[in-house]
Design a protein around this motif. Sequence first.
Motif, PDB file in Angstrom:
ATOM      1  N   HIS A  17       6.851  21.420  -0.119  1.00 27.43           N
ATOM      2  CA  HIS A  17       6.089  22.065   0.954  1.00 27.43           C
ATOM      3  C   HIS A  17       5.959  21.224   2.226  1.00 27.43           C
ATOM      4  O   HIS A  17       5.736  21.777   3.300  1.00 27.43           O
ATOM      5  CB  HIS A  17       4.686  22.414   0.451  1.00 27.43           C
ATOM      6  N   TYR A  18       6.099  19.921   2.107  1.00 28.72           N
ATOM      7  CA  TYR A  18       5.883  19.064   3.277  1.00 28.72           C
ATOM      8  C   TYR A  18       7.042  18.081   3.438  1.00 28.72           C
ATOM      9  O   TYR A  18       7.323  17.290   2.539  1.00 28.72           O
ATOM     10  CB  TYR A  18       4.567  18.284   3.133  1.00 28.72           C
ATOM     11  N   LYS A  19       7.696  18.160   4.601  1.00 31.60           N
ATOM     12  CA  LYS A  19       8.904  17.366   4.817  1.00 31.60           C
ATOM     13  C   LYS A  19       8.826  16.489   6.067  1.00 31.60           C
ATOM     14  O   LYS A  19       9.823  15.872   6.450  1.00 31.60           O
ATOM     15  CB  LYS A  19      10.121  18.293   4.894  1.00 31.60           C
ATOM     16  N   SER A  20       7.664  16.451   6.721  1.00 32.22           N
ATOM     17  CA  SER A  20       7.526  15.637   7.924  1.00 32.22           C
ATOM     18  C   SER A  20       6.969  14.265   7.586  1.00 32.22           C
ATOM     19  O   SER A  20       6.115  14.122   6.695  1.00 32.22           O
ATOM     20  CB  SER A  20       6.606  16.318   8.936  1.00 32.22           C
ATOM     21  N   VAL A  21       7.434  13.248   8.302  1.00 38.58           N
ATOM     22  CA  VAL A  21       6.957  11.886   8.086  1.00 38.58           C
ATOM     23  C   VAL A  21       5.472  11.788   8.405  1.00 38.58           C
ATOM     24  O   VAL A  21       4.715  11.087   7.717  1.00 38.58           O
ATOM     25  CB  VAL A  21       7.761  10.899   8.958  1.00 38.58           C
ATOM     26  N   SER A  22       5.026  12.516   9.420  1.00 43.18           N
ATOM     27  CA  SER A  22       3.629  12.441   9.842  1.00 43.18           C
ATOM     28  C   SER A  22       2.667  12.889   8.734  1.00 43.18           C
ATOM     29  O   SER A  22       1.569  12.346   8.598  1.00 43.18           O
ATOM     30  CB  SER A  22       3.400  13.288  11.098  1.00 43.18           C
ATOM     31  N   PHE A  23       3.076  13.865   7.922  1.00 40.46           N
ATOM     32  CA  PHE A  23       2.221  14.327   6.825  1.00 40.46           C
ATOM     33  C   PHE A  23       1.922  13.179   5.861  1.00 40.46           C
ATOM     34  O   PHE A  23       0.771  12.972   5.450  1.00 40.46           O
ATOM     35  CB  PHE A  23       2.893  15.477   6.073  1.00 40.46           C
ATOM     36  N   TYR A  24       2.968  12.419   5.507  1.00 39.00           N
ATOM     37  CA  TYR A  24       2.798  11.334   4.553  1.00 39.00           C
ATOM     38  C   TYR A  24       2.091  10.139   5.185  1.00 39.00           C
ATOM     39  O   TYR A  24       1.308   9.450   4.523  1.00 39.00           O
ATOM     40  CB  TYR A  24       4.158  10.946   3.968  1.00 39.00           C
ATOM     41  N   ALA A  25       2.350   9.895   6.462  1.00 36.43           N
ATOM     42  CA  ALA A  25       1.652   8.813   7.164  1.00 36.43           C
ATOM     43  C   ALA A  25       0.148   9.073   7.175  1.00 36.43           C
ATOM     44  O   ALA A  25      -0.661   8.145   6.993  1.00 36.43           O
ATOM     45  CB  ALA A  25       2.183   8.684   8.586  1.00 36.43           C
ATOM     46  N   ASP A  26      -0.233  10.332   7.365  1.00 37.62           N
ATOM     47  CA  ASP A  26      -1.654  10.697   7.367  1.00 37.62           C
ATOM     48  C   ASP A  26      -2.317  10.392   6.032  1.00 37.62           C
ATOM     49  O   ASP A  26      -3.512  10.075   5.974  1.00 37.62           O
ATOM     50  CB  ASP A  26      -1.816  12.185   7.706  1.00 37.62           C
ATOM     51  N   LYS A  27      -1.554  10.497   4.943  1.00 34.34           N
ATOM     52  CA  LYS A  27      -2.102  10.214   3.620  1.00 34.34           C
ATOM     53  C   LYS A  27      -2.559   8.757   3.490  1.00 34.34           C
ATOM     54  O   LYS A  27      -3.417   8.433   2.670  1.00 34.34           O
ATOM     55  CB  LYS A  27      -1.068  10.532   2.535  1.00 34.34           C
ATOM     56  N   TYR A  28      -1.946   7.898   4.291  1.00 36.05           N
ATOM     57  CA  TYR A  28      -2.293   6.480   4.249  1.00 36.05           C
ATOM     58  C   TYR A  28      -3.164   6.068   5.449  1.00 36.05           C
ATOM     59  O   TYR A  28      -3.449   4.879   5.620  1.00 36.05           O
ATOM     60  CB  TYR A  28      -1.015   5.640   4.261  1.00 36.05           C
ATOM     61  N   ASN A  29      -3.530   7.061   6.256  1.00 31.93           N
ATOM     62  CA  ASN A  29      -4.297   6.783   7.472  1.00 31.93           C
ATOM     63  C   ASN A  29      -3.575   5.774   8.372  1.00 31.93           C
ATOM     64  O   ASN A  29      -4.180   4.858   8.943  1.00 31.93           O
ATOM     65  CB  ASN A  29      -5.699   6.255   7.133  1.00 31.93           C
ATOM     66  N   LEU A  30      -2.255   5.961   8.471  1.00 30.44           N
ATOM     67  CA  LEU A  30      -1.428   5.104   9.304  1.00 30.44           C
ATOM     68  C   LEU A  30      -0.724   5.934  10.369  1.00 30.44           C
ATOM     69  O   LEU A  30      -0.482   7.135  10.179  1.00 30.44           O
ATOM     70  CB  LEU A  30      -0.357   4.402   8.454  1.00 30.44           C
ATOM     71  N   GLU A  47       0.803  -1.220   0.000  1.00 30.43           N
ATOM     72  CA  GLU A  47       0.000   0.000   0.000  1.00 30.43           C
ATOM     73  C   GLU A  47       0.836   1.269   0.000  1.00 30.43           C
ATOM     74  O   GLU A  47       0.338   2.337  -0.340  1.00 30.43           O
ATOM     75  CB  GLU A  47      -0.943   0.008   1.206  1.00 30.43           C
ATOM     76  N   VAL A  48       2.108   1.192   0.390  1.00 33.24           N
ATOM     77  CA  VAL A  48       2.965   2.379   0.404  1.00 33.24           C
ATOM     78  C   VAL A  48       3.799   2.483  -0.874  1.00 33.24           C
ATOM     79  O   VAL A  48       4.709   3.301  -0.953  1.00 33.24           O
ATOM     80  CB  VAL A  48       3.892   2.400   1.641  1.00 33.24           C
ATOM     81  N   ALA A  49       3.485   1.664  -1.864  1.00 38.57           N
ATOM     82  CA  ALA A  49       4.294   1.618  -3.091  1.00 38.57           C
ATOM     83  C   ALA A  49       4.332   2.950  -3.821  1.00 38.57           C
ATOM     84  O   ALA A  49       5.281   3.245  -4.537  1.00 38.57           O
ATOM     85  CB  ALA A  49       3.767   0.527  -4.023  1.00 38.57           C
ATOM     86  N   ASN A  50       3.283   3.784  -3.668  1.00 36.24           N
ATOM     87  CA  ASN A  50       3.254   5.068  -4.375  1.00 36.24           C
ATOM     88  C   ASN A  50       3.816   6.217  -3.538  1.00 36.24           C
ATOM     89  O   ASN A  50       3.582   7.386  -3.838  1.00 36.24           O
ATOM     90  CB  ASN A  50       1.831   5.405  -4.824  1.00 36.24           C
ATOM     91  N   PHE A  51       4.587   5.889  -2.488  1.00 35.00           N
ATOM     92  CA  PHE A  51       5.212   6.931  -1.665  1.00 35.00           C
ATOM     93  C   PHE A  51       6.115   7.820  -2.517  1.00 35.00           C
ATOM     94  O   PHE A  51       6.209   9.033  -2.301  1.00 35.00           O
ATOM     95  CB  PHE A  51       5.999   6.295  -0.522  1.00 35.00           C
ATOM     96  N   LYS A  52       6.759   7.229  -3.507  1.00 38.43           N
ATOM     97  CA  LYS A  52       7.627   7.998  -4.417  1.00 38.43           C
ATOM     98  C   LYS A  52       6.835   9.098  -5.097  1.00 38.43           C
ATOM     99  O   LYS A  52       7.290  10.250  -5.178  1.00 38.43           O
ATOM    100  CB  LYS A  52       8.243   7.064  -5.450  1.00 38.43           C
ATOM    101  N   GLU A  53       5.650   8.765  -5.604  1.00 37.19           N
ATOM    102  CA  GLU A  53       4.826   9.754  -6.304  1.00 37.19           C
ATOM    103  C   GLU A  53       4.354  10.854  -5.358  1.00 37.19           C
ATOM    104  O   GLU A  53       4.292  12.036  -5.739  1.00 37.19           O
ATOM    105  CB  GLU A  53       3.624   9.067  -6.956  1.00 37.19           C
ATOM    106  N   LEU A  54       4.028  10.489  -4.125  1.00 37.41           N
ATOM    107  CA  LEU A  54       3.610  11.494  -3.137  1.00 37.41           C
ATOM    108  C   LEU A  54       4.746  12.474  -2.846  1.00 37.41           C
ATOM    109  O   LEU A  54       4.525  13.687  -2.739  1.00 37.41           O
ATOM    110  CB  LEU A  54       3.163  10.824  -1.835  1.00 37.41           C
ATOM    111  N   LEU A  55       5.957  11.947  -2.717  1.00 41.23           N
ATOM    112  CA  LEU A  55       7.104  12.827  -2.473  1.00 41.23           C
ATOM    113  C   LEU A  55       7.323  13.784  -3.640  1.00 41.23           C
ATOM    114  O   LEU A  55       7.626  14.963  -3.437  1.00 41.23           O
ATOM    115  CB  LEU A  55       8.379  12.006  -2.245  1.00 41.23           C
ATOM    116  N   GLU A  56       7.183  13.271  -4.842  1.00 43.72           N
ATOM    117  CA  GLU A  56       7.343  14.130  -6.015  1.00 43.72           C
ATOM    118  C   GLU A  56       6.364  15.301  -5.965  1.00 43.72           C
ATOM    119  O   GLU A  56       6.685  16.427  -6.332  1.00 43.72           O
ATOM    120  CB  GLU A  56       7.100  13.318  -7.300  1.00 43.72           C
ATOM    121  N   GLU A  57       5.169  15.030  -5.496  1.00 41.77           N
ATOM    122  CA  GLU A  57       4.121  16.045  -5.484  1.00 41.77           C
ATOM    123  C   GLU A  57       4.262  17.038  -4.341  1.00 41.77           C
ATOM    124  O   GLU A  57       4.006  18.240  -4.502  1.00 41.77           O
ATOM    125  CB  GLU A  57       2.758  15.364  -5.398  1.00 41.77           C
TER     126      GLU A  57
END
Length: 278
Positions: A180-193, A166-176
């Motif tokens: 503006h967003y550099k915290s791990v928590s921001f990306y974790a929230d995108k996956y509801n984890l 389910e985290v396979a598209n983390f690369k695409e999220l980082l590209e986007e």
Amino acid sequence: MKQLIKVTQFTKEEEVPSLHSPFYYAILFEGEATFTLDFHTYTCSGKNILFLSPYQILKWNTLHIEEMYYLQFHGDFYCIEYHKEEVACNGILFNAPFEIPFVVLQDKVYDELVQYCSKISLLDQAETSYDISLVKTYLQLILALSSKEKQISNASQKVKMTAIGEVANFKELLEEYIVHYKSVSFYADKYNLSTDVFSKKVKKYFGKTPTQLIQERLVLEAKKQLHLTHKSIKEVASELGFSDEFYFSRYFKKEVGVSPKVFREQVGISIVAKKSME
């Protein structure tokens, strides 16, 4: 400027140098190796080709080789971004924080790459001037063959455990969002984890923690801006969300080993940036 392209052959482990330079490298070798690249440790054996972008830090930990070729070239000689239509290697072989930096090669492909490296070396050693376009053709063939092998390898590894896929598209999220967003928590929230669960899944899937990948992607973006544009260091710092250019310079030097100013001076401003000004 140093020699813009060169091939050096090694047969003894003690002769093989570590690297931290403004050149791109393709390191072709047969044997066994454990090495550290930008503070991450990798192990490989057999026939491989390893790729480095300018000012990546390579240190050999253990090395047992039959033969090794260092192919180095400067961006002024061959710009991988400018030639991306001919050879799709940027983001696959070079500047690819989500990828393993080496490619395991079939015997036939390895032998073919050795031939091209040898031809570049022979042309370079010739007393008379040689056809630059011929050398570039050999380099293109090396990059194209390696890119093809890398993509075949990636395709065979696409089957991942569902639990972490389910985290396979983390690369695409980082590209986007990286600017503006550099915290791990921001990306974790995108996956509801939770941050902890997200970090474990990313580490298991990509082999690196989210923090490491965020840092590497941020540094890559800084390198791209310094190399592919005429923006001032102050402008680059601002666009990447740093409070001032001095903090950005300290951060960049800590991660890359040289300041943004030295990086731009040594790596140069790409023909891509020059073409955009015309």
